[in-house]
Design a protein around this motif. Structure first.
Motif, PDB file in Angstrom:
ATOM      1  N   LEU A  40      19.593  23.286  28.213  1.00 37.80           N
ATOM      2  CA  LEU A  40      19.071  22.467  29.438  1.00 37.80           C
ATOM      3  C   LEU A  40      19.530  23.443  30.610  1.00 37.80           C
ATOM      4  CD1 LEU A  40      19.336  18.888  28.302  1.00 37.80           C
ATOM      5  CD2 LEU A  40      17.314  20.091  28.635  1.00 37.80           C
ATOM      6  N   SER A  41      18.685  23.598  31.585  1.00 40.81           N
ATOM      7  CA  SER A  41      19.016  24.081  32.974  1.00 40.81           C
ATOM      8  C   SER A  41      19.303  23.388  33.763  1.00 40.81           C
ATOM      9  CB  SER A  41      17.744  25.103  33.173  1.00 40.81           C
ATOM     10  OG  SER A  41      17.821  25.614  34.452  1.00 40.81           O
ATOM     11  N   SER A  44      16.385  22.340  36.051  1.00 38.35           N
ATOM     12  CA  SER A  44      15.370  21.429  35.721  1.00 38.35           C
ATOM     13  C   SER A  44      15.941  20.055  36.572  1.00 38.35           C
ATOM     14  CB  SER A  44      15.326  21.222  34.202  1.00 38.35           C
ATOM     15  OG  SER A  44      15.232  22.243  33.389  1.00 38.35           O
ATOM     16  N   ALA A  48      13.575  17.991  38.982  1.00 38.72           N
ATOM     17  CA  ALA A  48      13.054  16.375  38.710  1.00 38.72           C
ATOM     18  C   ALA A  48      13.684  15.805  39.882  1.00 38.72           C
ATOM     19  CB  ALA A  48      13.933  16.218  37.508  1.00 38.72           C
ATOM     20  N   LEU A 106       8.198  21.035  35.515  1.00 37.78           N
ATOM     21  CA  LEU A 106       9.051  21.989  35.909  1.00 37.78           C
ATOM     22  C   LEU A 106      10.595  22.025  35.140  1.00 37.78           C
ATOM     23  CD1 LEU A 106       8.915  20.835  39.808  1.00 37.78           C
ATOM     24  CD2 LEU A 106       8.206  23.009  38.666  1.00 37.78           C
ATOM     25  N   ALA A 107      10.654  20.780  34.567  1.00 45.14           N
ATOM     26  CA  ALA A 107      11.941  20.750  33.679  1.00 45.14           C
ATOM     27  C   ALA A 107      11.948  21.816  32.378  1.00 45.14           C
ATOM     28  CB  ALA A 107      12.223  19.488  33.346  1.00 45.14           C
ATOM     29  N   PHE A 108      10.510  21.752  32.026  1.00 43.91           N
ATOM     30  CA  PHE A 108      10.005  22.396  30.674  1.00 43.91           C
ATOM     31  C   PHE A 108      10.120  23.968  31.125  1.00 43.91           C
ATOM     32  CE2 PHE A 108       6.938  24.946  28.369  1.00 43.91           C
ATOM     33  CZ  PHE A 108       7.458  24.818  27.175  1.00 43.91           C
ATOM     34  N   PHE A 110      11.769  25.433  33.665  1.00 42.14           N
ATOM     35  CA  PHE A 110      13.210  26.313  33.853  1.00 42.14           C
ATOM     36  C   PHE A 110      14.170  26.233  32.693  1.00 42.14           C
ATOM     37  CE2 PHE A 110      12.439  24.697  38.386  1.00 42.14           C
ATOM     38  CZ  PHE A 110      12.785  26.033  38.881  1.00 42.14           C
ATOM     39  N   THR A 111      13.968  25.061  31.765  1.00 42.52           N
ATOM     40  CA  THR A 111      14.558  25.232  30.283  1.00 42.52           C
ATOM     41  C   THR A 111      13.970  26.321  29.320  1.00 42.52           C
ATOM     42  OG1 THR A 111      14.749  22.730  30.666  1.00 42.52           O
ATOM     43  CG2 THR A 111      15.181  23.823  28.273  1.00 42.52           C
ATOM     44  N   GLY A 217      21.955  18.178  38.629  1.00 40.27           N
ATOM     45  CA  GLY A 217      21.596  19.697  38.088  1.00 40.27           C
ATOM     46  C   GLY A 217      22.380  20.831  38.949  1.00 40.27           C
TER      47      GLY A 217
END
Length: 239
Positions: A40-41, A44, A48, A106-108, A110-111, A217
């Protein structure tokens, strides 16, 4: 000469002594990779949070600059309340939907980028466990919030979002970075406080999903990704 031999002996001894510690660290890292989704970045969370703040800004404009919300409140005075089909036309729901989709995408991204850098598959046993433990509280909360919408209890929607999201984070923390648990606790606390100040749901929503996500984050990026990024930059310069 004796001093030189002494320092050589000390250096060799310390090196040998550090080998077990390094081995234990490697074993711990391997165990974490097998039992936790650690890709998990932190970016992300920042992304978010930014999406949530933008969504809150649009929602605030809708509330202050249109009369649609007042029309819905008038409808709520009927005994039957408002149907879900009628509520779907509410622009606030549209803002929430697009905010959620943008944050997920966006979370996907960066992860996915971080998982590629760490050579860890983004979809595996640990990620499936993580997703399952997040989706159970979110799914139950989603059904509950839909019923609140149908009943016209709008004041409880924002605290409900914070509470169920907080429960999801606490539940999923055992399958990812342990710091996620503390973000969940903060969401739960905000949701409970929001129950005491129902008319300020949008502000609590922006504080929880926006500001807290950005703080979390940034902290996670600083702790886990900053060193890696600096190392990669130095390697590019050296090459």
């Amino acid at each position: 000469m004796n001093i030189f031999v002494y320092f050589e002996f000390q250096s060799a001894f310390m090196t040998d002594q550090n080998h077990p510690l390094e081995t234990l660290a490697d074993i711990k890292q391997m165990m974490e990779r097998s039992s936790r989704f650690i890709s998990l970045s932190g970016l992300s969370g920042v992304a978010a949070g930014a999406c949530a703040l933008v969504g809150a800004w649009f929602a605030n404009n809708i509330i202050t600059n249109t009369n649609r919300l007042a029309d819905y409140k008038q409808t709520l005075r009927d005994e039957d309340g408002i149907s879900l089909r009628e509520y779907v036309g509410n622009p606030l729901l549209h803002v929430a939907f697009f905010t959620f989709i943008a944050a997920i995408i966006l979370a996907f991204i960066f992860t996915y980028i971080r998982s590629r850098k760490n050579n860890v598959p983004i979809w595996g046993k640990t990620s499936r466990r993580l997703l399952l433990n997040i989706c159970i509280p979110l799914g139950v909360g989603g059904v509950y919030l839909l019923k609140l919408m149908e009943a016209g209890t709008y004041g409880l929607i924002a605290p409900g979002c914070l509470i169920f999201y907080g429960l999801a984070l606490v539940n999923a923390a055992k399958y990812t970075l342990s710091e996620v648990r503390y973000l969940g606790y903060c969401m739960l606390l905000l949701g409970l406080i929001n129950l005491l100040y129902v008319g300020y749901g949008l502000y609590f929503w922006a504080l929880g999903f926006g500001v807290l996500h950005i703080i979390y984050g940034t902290a996670m990026w600083w702790k886990y990704e900053r060193t890696t990024a600096a190392t990669q930059n130095r390697e590019r310069v050296d090459n």
